[in-house]
Enzyme design. Structure first.
Site, short mmCIF file in Angstrom:
data_model
loop_
_atom_site.label_atom_id
_atom_site.label_comp_id
_atom_site.label_asym_id
_atom_site.label_seq_id
_atom_site.Cartn_x
_atom_site.Cartn_y
_atom_site.Cartn_z
N HIS A 120 47.05 10.08 19.55
CA HIS A 120 46.06 9.67 18.55
C HIS A 120 45.35 10.86 17.90
CE1 HIS A 120 46.59 5.51 19.40
NE2 HIS A 120 46.12 5.57 20.62
N ASP A 151 54.46 3.90 23.20
CA ASP A 151 53.13 3.46 23.62
C ASP A 151 52.77 2.16 22.89
OD1 ASP A 151 50.48 4.98 24.96
OD2 ASP A 151 49.96 3.54 23.39
N HIS A 165 50.07 1.44 21.52
CA HIS A 165 49.28 1.80 20.34
C HIS A 165 50.08 2.73 19.44
CE1 HIS A 165 46.31 1.06 23.64
NE2 HIS A 165 45.78 0.29 22.70
N ASP A 184 51.55 1.41 28.49
CA ASP A 184 50.66 0.27 28.30
C ASP A 184 51.32 -0.95 27.68
OD1 ASP A 184 50.78 2.01 26.16
OD2 ASP A 184 48.63 2.21 25.91
#
Length: 342
Positions: free
Chosen positions: A124, A160, A162, A247
């Site tokens: 991120h 991931d 995200h 995740d």
């Protein structure tokens, strides 16, 4: 057979965002405990070095480096999700160095492949901004290291849950580094729509597959086999870097997916096979998210087994209508650039 290199260090456990924060030291402690109790033959553990300023500045702005230098040794909140403790900046610099060192080892032929077991995560972090638990973008820094070491084309694939907004931003206008992501969408951080394909010279070199949630190993297998892998094969990378976030696991408290350890092993196996076909096996995994301690540790262990030589395949089964819709949208967005999708 050359070994699979695993890089980690005690300093990663000293990055402590605070009680109740999901990105806790317990994540890496559990991973290392499972690897210690059930060792994987063909692996070797190593200690990383810290990234240099030049390696960080290949991705990040001088202003971000200076801001994080000022926070070194302190406890501070960067945003609602991102907290540093006194050792966090040093840990982040070491994590970025582990990413570079992993690339150096596989590019030099010293390791068959590598997995950097690091904290904090990185995907991120944008060139000018730390966010989303991340300080430095380990995957982007690894890709730049690969370019410096002679890889003309680098693939960064992000599984991931995200979307890796920071990695996408770093290479948005370039075609020497392809960014591919399969993720939950819409979801944090809000980027990663199928229409986001890059711009300028990089148009067509960003590949996004956003799933609505509740998607299975079979759904991920469909996206890999009918979108991500065909485009990657046509791109023919000379290094493959994976933002390996766990995740999407079915027991993760943050994610909303239904992936199992076998699904992660299958993703890893398909990328190892790709790397063996196109770039002499040059494959690097970097730890990103994953907040179910059991799901995370067992999935990492399954991927380490694959890196060391075990093969796995996606389970057969029905795919969800929304996953097929997502695949169709992404293929439609990328068809103008890749004949493999025609």
């Amino acid at each position: 057979m050359k070994p699979t290199l695993l890089l980690t260090a005690p300093l990663f456990l000293k990055h402590n965002p605070g009680e109740g924060h999901p990105e806790s030291p317990a994540r890496l402690q559990r991973i290392l405990g499972v690897l210690a109790s059930t060792p994987v033959r063909g692996t070797v553990m190593g200690a990383p070095r810290s990234a240099t300023d030049a390696e960080l500045l290949a991705v990040h702005t001088p202003a971000l480096l200076e801001r994080l230098r000022q926070l070194n040794g302190h406890t501070a909140r960067i945003d609602a999700d991102t907290v540093v403790s006194p050792d966090s900046v040093d840990a982040a610099r070491l994590a970025a160095g582990a990413a570079v060192q992993s690339v150096e080892a596989v590019m030099a032929g010293q390791a068959r492949n590598a997995f950097a077991l690091v904290r904090p995560p990185g995907h991120h972090a944008e060139p000018d901004r730390a966010m989303g638990f991340c300080l430095f973008n380990n995957a982007a820094i690894a890709a730049e290291a690969g370019r410096r070491l002679g890889a003309e084309r680098v693939l960064v694939l992000d599984w991931d849950v995200h979307h890796g907004n920071g990695t996408q931003a770093a290479f948005w206008g370039r075609r020497d580094v392809m960014y591919q992501s399969v993720h939950q969408f819409p979801y944090y951080p809000g980027t990663g729509a199928s229409r986001e394909v890059g711009q300028g010279a990089g148009e067509g070199y960003t590949v996004n597959a956003g799933l609505p949630g509740g998607n299975s190993d079979a759904d991920y297998g469909m996206l890999f086999e009918e979108l991500l892998l065909p485009v990657a094969e046509a791109f023919r990378p000379q290094l493959v870097v994976v933002s390996a976030g766990f995740d999407p696991h079915q027991h993760d408290p943050i994610g909303g997916m239904d992936v199992t350890e076998r699904g992660f092993a299958a993703m890893c196996s398909s990328l190892r096979s790709l790397a063996e076909r196109v770039c002499d096996g040059k494959l690097v995994l970097l730890l990103e998210g994953g907040y179910s301690l059991e799901g995370l540790s067992q999935s990492v262990h399954a991927c380490v087994e694959v890196l060391a030589g075990r093969s796995d395949s996606f389970p057969t089964g029905d795919t969800h209508t929304d996953a097929r819709d997502a695949l169709r949208e992404s293929r439609q967005a990328l068809k103008p650039y890749w004949s493999a999708l025609s």
